[in-house]
Enzyme design. Structure first.
Site, PDB file in Angstrom:
ATOM      1  CB  ALA A 139      -0.875   0.000   1.235  1.00  0.00           C
ATOM      2  CB  CYS A 140       2.039   3.315  -1.834  1.00  0.00           C
ATOM      3  SG  CYS A 140       2.869   1.751  -1.988  1.00  0.00           S
ATOM      4  N   GLY A 141       1.379   5.892  -0.666  1.00  0.00           N
ATOM      5  CA  GLY A 141       0.859   7.233  -0.895  1.00  0.00           C
ATOM      6  C   GLY A 141       1.370   7.766  -2.219  1.00  0.00           C
TER       7      GLY A 141
END
Lengths: 503, 362
Positions: free
Chosen positions: B14-16
């Site tokens: 998951a990430c930004g």
């Protein structure tokens, strides 16, 4: 008095406390294995095959079928099956025949493959709340879609798409001819196919006039005997299929004995009533791949390029290279039938020993076509003992576009897998032409049961896709990293292109 | 094993994400985008951060610029041999960076400005460049070309993106498109090559999500000669854009219809028969190119920037416009770091791309 030295395989046990002597069972048995002499008892000559029709229809539940407890002295290599076969052959001097698929304990690779599921990093999808798409198109696909600029600058399709079969669920019915199965059985499948938005197949026995109304859901087969093949027949269907081989009996033809060639079958096949219907082992106009190409294009010409042409082959050792040749010869669909596939009649030794499992074959073919950059040019159908939605899902994951089911659909019609299809005595009215037996199978009833089965599989496939976190079947198709193997050797895993569980 | 993952398995995480562009081609340095991605610090876990910047090498605008990381000198020598054989190397230098306490185990970081040698007739220059990238990444152990476009470059490392940005001194670069990524892989192994963005030619992708259809997407791409060497979802996303847009010449928005395909029920309900035929054919032909599973991506492509969500929007993405500026971000708060009151802020719908193009003459 029985003539054979082979002991009875099964024994009917009648509970005389319950039996009301209605004799329904005596009439019911297609094999005439029950008689009535003061009371119901096993017939002195005819043998029970454990088809269970009498069991299912005895109003008093008074019948039990058991394995004959008589055991040969145990021997690891000379098993009782082999001793019985040997004895029977000594009595008849003929080839031994069987119906249905390979029953030897080769092992089922489907049962050694585990499917993945989502946890945390990618969410599973609830098929009851979100769309879950199973629509599948079978047929040749171009390498790329070409676009031109349309009115108002909108992109418009410039590619001429080849004909496609649209399946609402990725399951079709396997080819089973009128002759190998009854007209009522075929009609059941035809009606179910329409109900399900999928296709049934004529097999190599032509299309009976009563079934032309279901021809738009039919794959029309053209096999080595050319039975019932004429222009109207070819043009009637949704696709045409050249049958080269069958998983249960690769390399050999077919034989419908004259005794089974009734007036209706004779009319449908275009042969005289009572004559043997012999399908040669090869097509006598196909002795090489270029000959196959000619027939593929002859059929495309005959159908004016409006329907896809399929080629059905048995899974044999060199199946990947053969399939590649078939695709290059112009086939739009390649149907691969594994060695556990069913049959109406096959030489037992061939059924049990020739060919390879569908799991291996479909993996090898899909990979080969990819390596050659031609995977898009044909769709792949996997068949040969697809038993349930798990097998279906795993076949798709290995790379099949759809599966074909024969045996499972017959079980839905009542078949108990007694493996006596070749005798023509099917009590359930499925694999018989005896009118008093055929009458037992009501096509409306049969169609509903077959449709129920496939609907059940369809729902289960959606559940599995949801657990895998994808909402379209094409996102699982060929996605072999969603499979892991338990207890398979390295070479088999390499061919399947599947990691071991835990990797 | 400086930047190859120990595990021969696919990364997931998951990430930004953050992206900024000026449609007028106005360039700004990297300080702003570092600040914006730092605002979403919680979306990363320090195991990867990176940036893509467009317009940073105007003096070399006609050269392919390879950003390459090496685990050792031997990999560098072998790669430079290959580059020397296939290209005229107009200029080469170390990618400038400064020591940063949070960035460790740095590989050798080099960039090369390349002209393709005169090619035989019929050989496509871009195809030639792509095959060189594939040959290095798949064939030379401990070498990784991590960007290969013109007048653009990627900067990435193991670390939080704000630290990575300072390490690469991004305040020294001026770009009209900046994209940024904060990584939170569930695989605890961190390696430099696995950080985002992933790039090929002018395409760069930063990605939040996990591609549940990775297996078939990879096998589909392999039939077209792509070699998926980095074991990440995001890599296939870049190659799919390259295949669909560069090789198959599909308009970008049409390619988005392939990746985040519309549902059959919507295609069936389409009243415009031509659009129905097109969308049906796209799903038939590109079934294996559909990207399924949760994702939000920002694609940089030379003359623009594109944001796209998966077909049921399982990952966050918000967009904003202010004047000639387009913002795309995982969280709205990060946009406000750079623009207190954008003229328009909206949540793009599932599968609906947000595209910003450079204005003509920009």
């Amino acid at each position: 008095m029985r003539q054979s030295l082979v002991p009875r395989r099964f024994i009917q046990v009648i509970d005389y406390e319950k039996c009301q002597r209605c004799k329904r069972c005596v009439q019911a048995c297609g094999f005439r294995a029950l008689s009535f002499e003061g009371r119901v008892q096993p017939d002195a000559e005819q043998e029970c095959v454990a088809c269970h029709y009498c069991v299912a229809h005895c109003p008093e539940e008074a019948i039990t079928i058991i394995d004959n407890p008589l055991e040969y002295r145990p021997h690891d290599s000379w098993t009782s099956d082999i001793i019985m076969q040997t004895t029977r052959q000594a009595e008849t001097a003929g080839v031994l025949l069987s119906g249905m698929g390979n029953d030897r304990p080769w092992g089922v690779l489907w049962d050694r493959l585990c499917l993945d599921a989502c946890q945390v990093t990618n969410p599973p999808i609830d098929p009851l709340r979100e769309p879950m798409e199973l629509r599948t198109y079978l047929g040749r696909k171009p390498d790329a879609v070409e676009i031109k600029v349309g009115p108002e600058g909108k992109p418009v399709l410039a590619t001429q798409m080849p004909p496609q079969l649209r399946l609402d669920t990725p399951v079709i019915f396997a080819p089973m001819s009128f002759g190998s199965i009854s007209l009522n059985a075929q009609k059941s499948l035809a009606m179910a196919a329409r109900e399900l938005g999928t296709y049934w197949s004529t097999g190599e026995g032509g299309l009976h006039p009563d079934l032309y109304e279901y021809a738009d859901r039919a794959i029309i087969q053209c096999a080595s005997g050319r039975f019932g093949v004429h222009e109207d027949y070819l043009k009637a269907g949704a696709a045409v299929e050249i049958k080269i081989g069958q998983g249960a009996k690769p390399g050999i033809g077919g034989h419908l004995p004259g005794a089974k060639v009734t007036a209706a079958i004779a009319e449908t096949r275009g042969i005289p009533e009572g004559s043997d219907a012999l399908s040669p082992a090869p097509h006598h106009d196909i002795y090489s791949i270029e000959d196959l190409r000619q027939l593929i294009y002859a059929l495309k010409e005959a159908t004016e390029y409006r329907v896809p042409v399929s080629v059905k082959i048995a899974a044999v050792h060199n199946v990947a290279a053969i399939a590649s040749g078939i695709v290059r010869a112009g086939a739009d669909i390649v149907y691969i039938d594994g060695f556990r596939g069913g049959t109406g009649a096959a030489t037992t030794v061939i059924r049990n020993n020739l060919g390879i499992p569908i799991e291996i074959a479909i993996a090898a073919v899909d990979q080969r076509l990819r390596e050659e950059g031609i995977r898009n040019q044909a769709s792949l159908i996997a068949a040969g003992s697809i038993r349930n939605s798990a097998d279906l899902t795993k076949a798709l994951t290995l790379g099949a576009d759809a599966v074909a089911v024969g045996t499972a659909a017959l079980i839905a019609l009542g078949c108990h897998l007694c493996q006596q299809c070749h005798t023509g005595n099917c009590s359930w009215g499925i694999c018989t032409q005896r009118p008093e037996l055929v009458r037992r199978l009501d096509p409306a009833w049969g169609a509903e049961r077959v449709a129920n089965l496939i609907r059940g599989w369809t729902e289960e496939l959606k559940e599995i896709l949801g657990a895998l976190g994808v909402n379209a079947v094409e996102s699982l198709r060929g996605s072999r990293d969603r499979l892991r193997a338990v207890g398979l050797d390295d070479k088999t895993r390499e061919i399947l292109d599947v990691k071991a569980a835990g990797e | 094993m400086l930047f190859r993952s120990k595990y021969n398995e696919r990364d997931r995480g998951a990430c930004g994400l953050f992206g900024w562009m000026s449609r007028k081609g106005r360039r700004q340095n990297g300080e702003g985008v570092i600040e914006a991605i730092a605002n979403m610090h919680e979306r990363g876990n320090g195991l990867g951060g990176g940036f893509a910047a467009y317009g940073i090498y105007p003096e070399w605008r006609d050269h392919y610029c390879f950003h390459v990381m090496y685990g050792n000198e031997e990999a560098k020598d072998r790669t430079e041999d290959l580059l020397g054989q296939r290209f005229e190397v107009a200029h080469q230098e170390e990618i400038p960076h400064q020591p940063h306490p949070a960035i460790t185990n740095e590989p050798l970081l080099w960039r090369y400005f390349l002209n393709s040698r005169s090619l035989a007739e019929g050989v496509d220059t871009q195809e030639y460049v792509v095959s060189a990238v594939m040959d290095i990444n798949a064939g030379i152990h401990e070498a990784c070309v991590f960007s290969s476009g013109k007048n653009m470059g990627a900067f990435k490392a193991v670390g939080y993106p704000e630290d990575v940005g300072k390490f690469f001194m991004l305040d020294q670069y001026e770009a009209y498109i900046w994209t940024a990524h904060a990584r939170f892989p569930t695989n605890s192994q961190a390696w430099w090559g696995g950080a985002h963005p992933f790039c090929l030619l002018d395409f760069s992708v930063v990605h939040n999500g996990e591609i549940s259809s990775y297996g078939i997407n990879r096998r589909y791409l392999e039939t077209f000669g792509y070699k998926c060497t980095l074991f990440t979802d995001t890599e296939v996303m870049v190659y799919l854009f390259d295949l669909l847009v560069r090789k198959h010449r599909l308009p970008l928005e049409v390619a988005c219809d392939v990746l985040a395909a519309p549902f059959w029920k919507d295609i069936d309900a389409e009243v415009d028969e031509e659009q129905k035929a097109l969308r049906t054919a796209l799903r038939q032909v590109y079934a294996s190119a559909m990207v399924n599973g949760p994702f939000a991506i920002i694609l940089g492509f030379g003359n623009g920037m594109l944001g796209l969500n998966d077909r049921i929007k399982l990952r966050p993405m918000v967009a904003a416009e202010n004047g000639d500026e387009l913002y795309i971000s995982s969280e709205e708060a990060a946009i406000h770091v750079l623009c207190a009151e954008p003229e328009r802020v909206w949540m793009p719908k599932a599968g609906q791309p947000v595209v910003g193009y450079l204005e003509d003459g920009a």
